[in-house]
Design a protein around this motif. Structure first.
Motif, PDB file in Angstrom:
ATOM      1  N   UNK A  99       0.821  -1.224   0.000  1.00 23.45           N
ATOM      2  CA  UNK A  99       0.000   0.000   0.000  1.00 23.45           C
ATOM      3  C   UNK A  99       0.854   1.272   0.000  1.00 23.45           C
ATOM      4  N   UNK A 100       2.169   1.116   0.015  1.00 20.30           N
ATOM      5  CA  UNK A 100       2.985   2.338   0.061  1.00 20.30           C
ATOM      6  C   UNK A 100       3.029   2.976  -1.333  1.00 20.30           C
ATOM      7  N   UNK A 101       3.068   4.316  -1.399  1.00 24.16           N
ATOM      8  CA  UNK A 101       3.060   5.008  -2.688  1.00 24.16           C
ATOM      9  C   UNK A 101       4.186   4.543  -3.623  1.00 24.16           C
ATOM     10  N   UNK A 102       5.344   4.347  -3.041  1.00 28.13           N
ATOM     11  CA  UNK A 102       6.494   3.894  -3.832  1.00 28.13           C
ATOM     12  C   UNK A 102       6.184   2.557  -4.523  1.00 28.13           C
ATOM     13  N   UNK A 103       5.559   1.668  -3.746  1.00 30.21           N
ATOM     14  CA  UNK A 103       5.231   0.345  -4.276  1.00 30.21           C
ATOM     15  C   UNK A 103       4.144   0.454  -5.351  1.00 30.21           C
ATOM     16  N   UNK A 104       3.105   1.226  -5.017  1.00 30.18           N
ATOM     17  CA  UNK A 104       1.974   1.350  -5.950  1.00 30.18           C
ATOM     18  C   UNK A 104       2.417   1.943  -7.291  1.00 30.18           C
ATOM     19  N   UNK A 105       3.350   2.897  -7.225  1.00 36.54           N
ATOM     20  CA  UNK A 105       3.837   3.516  -8.469  1.00 36.54           C
ATOM     21  C   UNK A 105       4.579   2.481  -9.315  1.00 36.54           C
TER      22      UNK A 105
END
Ligand SMILES: [Zn+2]
Length: 1075
Positions: A238-244
């Motif tokens: 769910x982290x932004x870095x991961x989602x991107x």
């Protein structure tokens, strides 16, 4: 490349600086020997040990423990005489406790590691290559179970082993945080009104909080297992870095043409109102469907087939069989197999309902009951007799023909009255069940869909998200297909005189794994990854991966070769959005390099919530902003398998110290259709290679009887209770993490593994004994200094043999670690450390260590061997039992200096033992000879045991042993041992008796004079005769050995020669230690 442990490395200078003190110690030794030789003394003595139960502790009770007992009695205020020499006895001494007290001690050790950042410190210092085990993310829902424990501890054992092998190990733990189960948990926690008013963003906020809270709880447990990882920087899907990164993977696949939108039947869960992936289905036992045989009346035949069928029209029917009557409204064709043989049969002799063979469950339809004329049916030839008995009729075959003849016949749909064709299907049409004719509804079945594509059949699917018929189904509108809808169809067919028979049918049927409710197959607009586009690449990549166990390759091959296109869209809120815009009018999707780049950029800064709170205009890149009003954003989210399947890109590809592909993935065997596969597919589609070089799979954890664990059976084993104990500390003691880890090492995880109270007690027992072994080593090295080391070449034979065994064990253990077969290590350690050492070397060593003389050669050479054992054993067990190993290390009585000259403060700074080839080079006949000695020792012990039972002796030290063998070579080698100049190799020390004499010949008179005797022989030796009588001389007060010399020293009349020497050179009285 590795630091050289001082004691074993031939390259270690410090090891040889010891030679000066060694020389002096040897001088003393020779001096004593000279004295001894002047007296008429048998230089040979034996003793006894218990043979059968050699495990440490229990077996040693009846052994000769003269010096220990004497010192103990003295310290307890026993007879003054007995305590006279207690200060000259070197008793074992250590603060390392016999009890682990793991519930308290392990957290202390973990704090020590954390305070000193030991994992990072060791990994940074290592100079070898990097090792990357990529963590499969557990789902952030609920507390950990045994499967999690097995998985993460296996990973930790491997990581820690690689650390000892000088690798720079980096382990980033992960969590899978999106998806329906968490969304449902959030929804279930609300009342209906709140739920109705819930906005997507609010739901997402609550879901994120739930996931993060769960991560915290699970992380705490993983840490308590002793797992080393970068806990401060885990990866969360769910982290932004991961989602991107995930959106980037999706974008790359889309731009390569591997993502498409299509109307296609997918597994649909009415209870969750979403499409499901294969991995989200389960097939519970006992599902029963309503199955029917129905007739479709033929209305026309193609000219070529006309001569064959004309005579039967208009009473000729196709008969189909289905377990999903509700799909009849979507029927678009009947498919036959061109290769099968079919018949036209007249239906004759309809039996009465009452005489039906299988009673009430079956229901005859109106087709059979009300026909005035005898109808004709078309069925597969092979099934005629089966159908006769099922329907209770006689089928009179009128014509026989190939299936291909039926193509393009047309029939009338019994419900909607439309004309439909007979088509040729594939191999999926068999005569195993049914009629050989397949009702084809391309909107509700995978094979039907493919056949439909071939013939351009309409994809009808008049069913909505809730699993109810739509308006398209006419009068059926609103009925649940799996309930009232099914019943209505059967009734309707019956009214149309099309129903032959209805009967319940038990079979495997897909259920939603979350809601445990049945699913349906239904065509919807979905996003797909076209597996066909890169299947061959994936299959090729599989061949280049190492699969452990090897047969796992077959599983992944069969699952990858057979899988259909991957439906990646879900109609849910808690997930990563499918980053697509649709044209307001044409509904055409918009995905381009620019849109993906722009969205990726936004998500990397703001997270995917932005998709919900930002306007379409802001979400569109510059290029499309002008025409933003022509687009709207999609509401689908991605399958969570796409989330976790992108971890190679989000973690391996982004974090420092990692690399792509990973060295290793390690998960349960169910991940062949889950994470192993989704990771492979996304990686192959975008990079062309697999994300892993090696994949290990493990089985499931079952209870002691091999049953699946379940709350209702009450057989659930909770890892937290194993470690910390349960409510009832008697039934559920707190074993600590090391006992749990020992269990993990002991099982052959390539299949399912068992655990329960009985098994845990065994593990705890093994742990305790191993701890005892290490305690023996520690406590007898309390005064050890590395400069006391005796160089290998000067060691007695028994010590060389001990090192030969140790080196072999270390080598075999390394081989087992390298191939990840930890259960072999468990077995080796059990046999070696617990049985071999305590039965043999330790047993004999006590005399040398306690009464040999503090600085004597015999004690120092024994300590040299013990120190080598301690360093090797503590190192090789450290990956499995890190707390125990560290506890030993923190109680190490001497400083250990690594190859780079710094002291090893923590056990993992020790590294793996450097191989000592010279230790392995012991000549084969010497090795054989020592094996003979060991086996003979067991026989000697049996005779001693008889002598003890017959009250001839108490302690084995009260005995003298005679040996005779006709084998001259063996006899001279035995005699050589009796004459051994060093104390250690002397046969009487090895037997723990006071004397041993090897006889040149054996006469009958002598034999009859010996009260107890036995024989030893094996393939290597001829017979050895063993005789036991009472030892010569008197008991030495200090060591309890018997000797004719006792009484010959005026100052010390109660001492033997060895003890006389020992106390003469003892500089200061050694303090009696604590046992
Ligand atoms: Zn003595």
């Amino acid at each position: 490349m590795e630091a050289a442990p001082l004691l074993k490395s031939s390259a270690s200078a410090a090891a040889f600086r010891a030679s000066s003190s060694l020389a002096s110690s040897r001088r003393i030794g020779f001096g004593r020997r000279d004295v001894t030789l002047l007296r008429p003394v048998l230089l040979v003595r034996p003793f006894c040990t218990d043979l059968a139960d050699g495990l440490l502790g229990s077996g040693s009770k009846r052994r000769a423990r003269g010096p220990v007992m004497a010192a103990k009695k003295a310290s307890e205020g026993g007879m003054q005489e007995e305590g006279k020499y207690k200060h000259t006895v070197d008793l074992p001494k250590t603060k390392f406790g016999m009890r682990a007290n793991a519930v308290v001690r392990e957290p202390e050790i973990q704090k020590l590691w954390e305070d000193n950042q030991v994992f990072k410190r060791v990994a940074d210092k290592n100079t070898g290559g990097s090792f990357v085990l990529h963590d499969g993310p557990p789902y952030a829902n609920g507390s950990l179970h045994m499967g999690h424990a097995l998985n993460k501890i296996l990973k930790d054992i491997i990581n820690r082993y690689k650390l000892l092998q000088n690798y720079k190990v980096k382990f980033i733990p992960g969590w899978d945080c999106h998806g329906l189960p968490i969304e449902l948990k959030v929804l279930q926690s609300m009342d209906q009104d709140t739920r109705r008013e819930l906005k997507p963003l609010k739901l997402r906020e609550k879901a994120a909080k739930f996931a993060k809270d769960t991560v915290k709880i699970q992380m705490k447990s993983f840490k308590r297992f002793g797992v080393w990882a970068d806990w401060d920087a885990p990866y969360l899907t769910l982290s932004p870095e991961y989602e991107a990164a995930q959106i980037e993977v999706f974008g790359q696949m889309a731009l390569r043409g591997y993502i498409y939108r299509g109307r296609k039947p997918v597994h649909w869960s009415p209870s969750s109102r979403t499409a499901l992936a294969e991995a989200e289905l389960e097939y519970p036992e006992g599902h029963i469907s309503k199955s029917i045989y129905a007739t479709f009346k033929i209305i026309s035949v193609p000219p070529a087939s006309s001569p064959l069928f004309e005579e039967f029209l208009p009473d000729l029917c196709l008969v189909i069989w289905t377990t999903t009557p509700w799909t009849i409204p979507a029927n678009a064709a009947v498919a036959v197999n061109a290769e099968l043989v079919y018949v036209v049969a007249e239906v004759d002799q309809v039996l009465e309902d009452a005489t039906m063979p299988e009673g009430k469950q079956k229901k005859l339809g109106s087709f059979l009951k009300t026909s005035e004329k005898k109808p004709f049916v078309i069925v597969a030839s092979d099934l005629v007799s089966t159908l006769e008995s099922k329907w209770g009729v006689k089928l009179v075959v009128k014509k026989v023909f190939q299936g291909s003849t039926l193509e393009n016949c047309r029939y009338i749909h019994p419900i909607n009255g439309k004309e439909c064709p007979v088509v040729l299907g594939g191999d999926y049409i068999t005569t195993e069940s049914g009629t050989g004719l397949v009702h084809t509804a391309p909107g509700h079945g995978q094979e039907d869909y493919i056949t439909g594509l071939k013939y351009g059949l309409p994809i009808i699917s008049p069913v909505d998200d809730e699993g109810k018929f739509t308006e398209e189904a006419g009068e059926l509108n609103g009925l649940e297909v799996l309930g009232a809808g099914n019943a209505a169809i059967v009734k309707c067919l019956d009214e149309q005189l099309s129903l032959v028979l209805e009967e319940p049918y038990k079979h495997k049927y897909p259920y939603d794994w979350r809601t445990k409710k049945p699913t349906i197959f239904r065509a919807t607009e979905q996003w797909f990854a076209s597996v066909d586009g890169f299947r061959q690449m994936a299959m090729d990549a599989i061949k280049n991966v190492t699969w452990v166990p090897a047969q796992a390759e077959n599983r992944i091959v069969s699952m990858t070769s057979s899988r259909s296109d991957w439906c990646i869209s879900r109609q849910r809120t808690w997930g990563v959005p499918i980053p697509v815009f649709y044209h307001v009018h044409s509904k055409e999707p918009l995905i381009s390099e620019e849109t993906i780049e722009h969205i990726k950029d936004i998500v990397s800064k703001k997270g995917t919530n932005a998709w919900w709170y930002m306007s379409t205009e802001d979400l569109l890149p510059e290029k499309y902003r002008q025409s933003a009003s022509e687009y709207y954003k999609g509401t689908d989210t991605m399958d969570v398998w796409f989330d976790s399947g992108s971890s190679w890109a989000a973690v391996l590809g982004k974090r420092d110290g990692l690399r792509f592909p990973a060295d290793l993935y390690l998960e349960g065997t169910d991940q062949h259709r889950g994470w192993f596969q989704s990771s492979l597919l996304t990686s192959i589609a975008t990079t062309g290679s697999a994300p892993y070089s090696c994949v290990i799979t493990h089985g499931f954890v079952l209870d002691e009887k091999g049953m699946k664990m379940s709350k209702s059976l009450g057989n659930v084993v909770d890892p937290d209770i194993i470690i910390n104990g349960g409510k009832n500390s008697k039934d559920q003691p707190g074993y600590g993490a090391d006992v749990l880890r020992l269990w993990v090492s002991s099982v052959d995880y390539s299949g399912d593994v068992l655990i329960g109270p009985q098994i845990l007690r065994q593990m705890s027992d093994m742990y305790r004994k191993l701890r005892g072994t290490l305690r023996f080593l520690l406590s007898n090295l309390h005064d050890w200094k590395t400069e006391n080391i005796v160089p290998y070449d000067n060691l007695p034979k028994i010590d060389k043999y001990a090192l030969y065994q140790l080196e072999n064990v270390v080598k075999t253990i390394k081989d087992s670690y390298e191939v990840y077969q930890f259960y072999k290590i468990y077995q080796i350690i059990q046999r070696f450390a617990i049985v071999d050492l305590s039965n043999f070397y330790f047993d004999i060593a006590k005399d040398r260590l306690y009464v040999g003389g503090t600085a004597s050669f015999t004690r120092r050479s024994c300590q040299t061997v013990l120190a080598a054992h301690l360093l090797s054993i503590v190192s090789v067990i450290a990956p499995i039992l890190p707390h125990l190993a560290e506890d030993v290390w923190q109680n190490l009585p001497f400083e250990y200096v690594t190859g780079d000259g710094s002291a090893a403060k923590f056990v993992f700074e020790l590294k793996w033992p450097v191989p000592n080839e010279s230790w392995l080079r012991m000549p084969a006949n010497d090795v054989d000879f020592w094996r003979t000695i060991l086996e003979m020792r067991s026989e000697v012990n049996k005779v001693l045991e008889n002598a003890r039972a017959g009250k001839l002796i108490g302690s084995s030290l009260e005995a003298k042993v005679y040996l005779h063998t006709a084998d001259g070579g063996l006899a001279s080698r035995l005699q050589e041992l009796c004459r051994a100049e060093n104390e250690a190799d002397a046969l009487h020390r090895i037997f723990i008796t006071s004397q041993v004499e090897v006889l040149d010949s054996l006469n009958t008179n002598f034999v009859t004079s010996i009260p107890y005797a036995g024989n030893y022989s094996d393939q290597r030796t001829s017979d050895i005769w063993i005789g036991v009588c009472r030892a010569d001389g008197m008991k030495c007060e200090r060591c309890w050995n018997y000797s004719p010399q006792v009484g010959s020293f005026t100052e010390h009349p109660a001492l033997c020669a060895r003890c006389y020497d020992a106390i003469s050179v003892q500089p200061l009285p050694a303090a009696a230690g604590v046992v």
